[in-house]
Design a protein around this motif. Structure first.
Motif, short mmCIF file in Angstrom:
data_model
loop_
_atom_site.label_atom_id
_atom_site.label_comp_id
_atom_site.label_asym_id
_atom_site.label_seq_id
_atom_site.Cartn_x
_atom_site.Cartn_y
_atom_site.Cartn_z
N ALA A 112 5.88 7.09 -5.54
CA ALA A 112 4.69 6.26 -5.29
C ALA A 112 5.11 4.97 -4.57
N ALA A 113 6.20 4.36 -5.04
CA ALA A 113 6.66 3.11 -4.43
C ALA A 113 7.08 3.33 -2.98
N TRP A 114 7.78 4.42 -2.71
CA TRP A 114 8.25 4.71 -1.35
C TRP A 114 7.05 4.96 -0.43
N ALA A 115 6.06 5.70 -0.94
CA ALA A 115 4.87 5.99 -0.13
C ALA A 115 4.15 4.68 0.22
N ILE A 116 3.99 3.80 -0.76
CA ILE A 116 3.26 2.54 -0.52
C ILE A 116 4.08 1.63 0.41
N ASP A 117 5.38 1.60 0.20
CA ASP A 117 6.28 0.83 1.05
C ASP A 117 6.11 1.29 2.51
N MET A 119 3.60 3.05 3.86
CA MET A 119 2.24 2.87 4.37
C MET A 119 2.02 1.43 4.81
N GLU A 120 2.53 0.49 4.03
CA GLU A 120 2.32 -0.93 4.40
C GLU A 120 3.16 -1.28 5.62
N LEU A 121 4.33 -0.67 5.72
CA LEU A 121 5.16 -0.88 6.92
C LEU A 121 4.43 -0.37 8.16
N ASN A 122 3.56 0.61 7.96
CA ASN A 122 2.81 1.21 9.07
C ASN A 122 1.39 0.64 9.19
N GLY A 123 1.19 -0.54 8.65
CA GLY A 123 -0.04 -1.27 8.94
C GLY A 123 -1.10 -1.28 7.86
N LEU A 124 -0.91 -0.53 6.77
CA LEU A 124 -1.96 -0.53 5.74
C LEU A 124 -1.99 -1.89 5.01
N ALA A 125 -3.20 -2.39 4.81
CA ALA A 125 -3.40 -3.64 4.08
C ALA A 125 -4.76 -3.56 3.42
N PRO A 126 -4.97 -4.30 2.31
CA PRO A 126 -6.24 -4.16 1.58
C PRO A 126 -7.47 -4.40 2.44
N ILE A 143 0.32 6.65 -11.05
CA ILE A 143 1.12 5.43 -10.86
C ILE A 143 0.68 4.72 -9.57
N ALA A 144 0.42 5.52 -8.52
CA ALA A 144 0.01 4.93 -7.24
C ALA A 144 -1.32 4.19 -7.37
N ILE A 145 -2.25 4.76 -8.11
CA ILE A 145 -3.56 4.10 -8.29
C ILE A 145 -3.36 2.73 -8.94
N ASP A 146 -2.56 2.71 -9.98
CA ASP A 146 -2.29 1.46 -10.71
C ASP A 146 -1.69 0.41 -9.76
N ILE A 147 -0.67 0.82 -9.00
CA ILE A 147 0.02 -0.14 -8.11
C ILE A 147 -0.94 -0.62 -7.01
N LEU A 148 -1.64 0.32 -6.39
CA LEU A 148 -2.53 -0.05 -5.27
C LEU A 148 -3.63 -1.00 -5.74
N ALA A 149 -4.21 -0.71 -6.92
CA ALA A 149 -5.30 -1.56 -7.42
C ALA A 149 -4.79 -2.99 -7.64
N GLN A 150 -3.56 -3.09 -8.17
CA GLN A 150 -3.04 -4.44 -8.40
C GLN A 150 -2.74 -5.18 -7.11
N ARG A 151 -2.51 -4.44 -6.02
CA ARG A 151 -2.24 -5.09 -4.74
C ARG A 151 -3.53 -5.42 -4.00
N GLY A 152 -4.65 -5.15 -4.64
CA GLY A 152 -5.93 -5.57 -4.06
C GLY A 152 -6.63 -4.50 -3.25
N GLU A 254 20.80 2.93 -1.57
CA GLU A 254 20.36 1.54 -1.39
C GLU A 254 18.83 1.47 -1.37
N THR A 255 18.18 2.47 -0.74
CA THR A 255 16.72 2.47 -0.68
C THR A 255 16.15 2.70 -2.07
N MET A 256 16.72 3.66 -2.80
CA MET A 256 16.22 3.93 -4.16
C MET A 256 16.36 2.69 -5.03
N ALA A 257 17.51 2.02 -4.94
CA ALA A 257 17.75 0.84 -5.77
C ALA A 257 16.77 -0.28 -5.40
N ARG A 258 16.50 -0.42 -4.09
CA ARG A 258 15.53 -1.45 -3.65
C ARG A 258 14.15 -1.13 -4.21
#
Ligand SMILES: NC(=O)c1ccc[n+]([C@@H]2O[C@H](COP(=O)([O-])OP(=O)(O)OC[C@H]3O[C@@H](n4cnc5c(N)ncnc54)[C@H](OP(=O)(O)O)[C@@H]3O)[C@@H](O)[C@H]2O)c1
Length: 306
Positions: A112-117, A119-126, A143-152, A254-258
């Motif tokens: 979920a984190a990688w997908a959101i990372d 998507m936002e790198l590719n221009g997605l914003a609330p 998990i994605a719903i929870d994270i996205l909702a908190q990001r607005g 390194e990406t997973m740890a980030r």
């Protein structure tokens, strides 16, 4: 098995928790060619405490996470009280997460984190518009719903489980819709609806989603719970600039740890206790079947202390 029979590695971990992912159910039930050796300890992620390490980076008592690198497929995985792993695969538990939370997140959270990372790198914003999450009651999707909702984001949850609307709203979905029937006759472009979409389901549903994205809409395709093949055409890409992103969680270390650092801080879900439930080791068999039959909501975690 005793420890000497486990696959080789520098770090011996006393496993506290191991989650159940769709891939684990496929492996355990022989539904896909995932197991690369036999016997194999299944389980693609785990969280636990270092018992022994021949690598200077880890000491007895360290809390750690292990996933990917062929875990639960080529190398013995998480459904055991003890595991042995190469030190290069072992991620220190980030500050701010408990071992249970790390396991509740597991591969699903990292995906979920990688997908959101991405998507936002590719221009997605609330402010760009609504984001659809398909297969919404699933582990990655919850998990994605929870994270996205908190990001607005304005999150629209699409699910095959009509009875779970309250659960999805409790995670932060603003709207819940039933799984759309994909019509047999398809138009090359449909009314544009979503600025972003996360898809666990694949198959015809993904083809349908692509045709419904808004200008510059971003899709993260990470699953195939209902199938692999889909019909498509180029118009969504060349007329609307739709961006179809492939998501594979098996990133370099390194990406997973980030991403784990982000999951402990700015991408930390708020409702993990609600999303994940603990099961006993002897409940695994039923858990696999329920997952494959799409009867599970959220995440299931084997708790070795139960
Ligand atoms: N690309 C990667 O690196 C990566 C990483 C992790 C997972 N995945 C994949 O992502 C998908 C989701 O994983 P997950 O662990 O979140 O699985 P999960 O918890 O089982 O969630 C899958 C969800 O998909 C929906 N679904 C729709 N059609 C289905 C069908 N025919 N059979 C079963 N479920 C169906 C269900 O949600 P509703 O009932 O709410 O619609 C189900 O809860 C899987 O395909 C998995 O292999 C890929």
């Amino acid at each position: 098995m005793n420890v000497d029979e486990l696959d080789a590695g520098d770090v011996v971990v006393r496993i506290a928790y191991a989650s159940i992912n769709y891939k684990d159910a496929l492996t355990a039930r022989g539904k896909a060619k995932i197991a690369m050796k036999f016997p194999l300890v299944v389980g693609i992620d785990l969280a636990g405490v270092v018992e022994e390490s021949s690598d200077a980076r880890f000491s007895k008592g360290d809390e750690v996470i292990v996933h990917s690198f062929g875990l639960g497929a080529e190398h013995d995985g998480g459904y055991a009280e003890v595991g042995r792993f190469p030190a290069d695969w072992v991620i220190p538990l980030p500050k701010g997460l408990s071992l249970f939370e790390a396991s509740a997140l597991g591969v699903a959270g990292n995906t979920a984190a990688w997908a959101i990372d991405l998507m936002e790198l590719n221009g997605l914003a609330p402010q760009k518009g609504k984001v659809l999450v398909n297969g919404a009651t699933g582990g990655v999707a919850s998990i994605a719903i929870d994270i996205l909702a908190q990001r607005g984001y304005h999150v629209v949850a699409m699910s095959g489980k009509a009875s779970q609307a309250d659960y999805l709203k409790s995670l932060g979905a603003k709207d819940v819709i039933g799984r759309a029937d994909v019509p047999e006759r398809q138009r090359p472009l449909e009314d544009p609806q979503w600025a972003g979409a996360m898809d666990s389901v694949g198959g015809a549903q993904l083809g349908w989603l692509i045709r419904r994205m808004r200008r510059d809409g971003v899709i993260a395709a990470f699953g195939n719970a209902s199938g692999a093949a889909f019909d498509g055409n180029v118009l969504p890409f060349i007329l609307r600039g739709v961006r179809l992103l492939g998501v594979n969680v098996n990133n370099p270390y390194e990406t997973m740890a980030r991403l784990w650092q982000r999951l402990a801080t700015d991408l930390r879900p708020k409702h993990l206790d609600h999303i994940a439930r603990r099961i006993r080791f002897d409940q695994l068999e039923g858990a696999f079947d329920d997952l494959l039959a799409a009867k599970v909501t959220g995440r299931q975690v084997v708790d070795f202390s139960l």
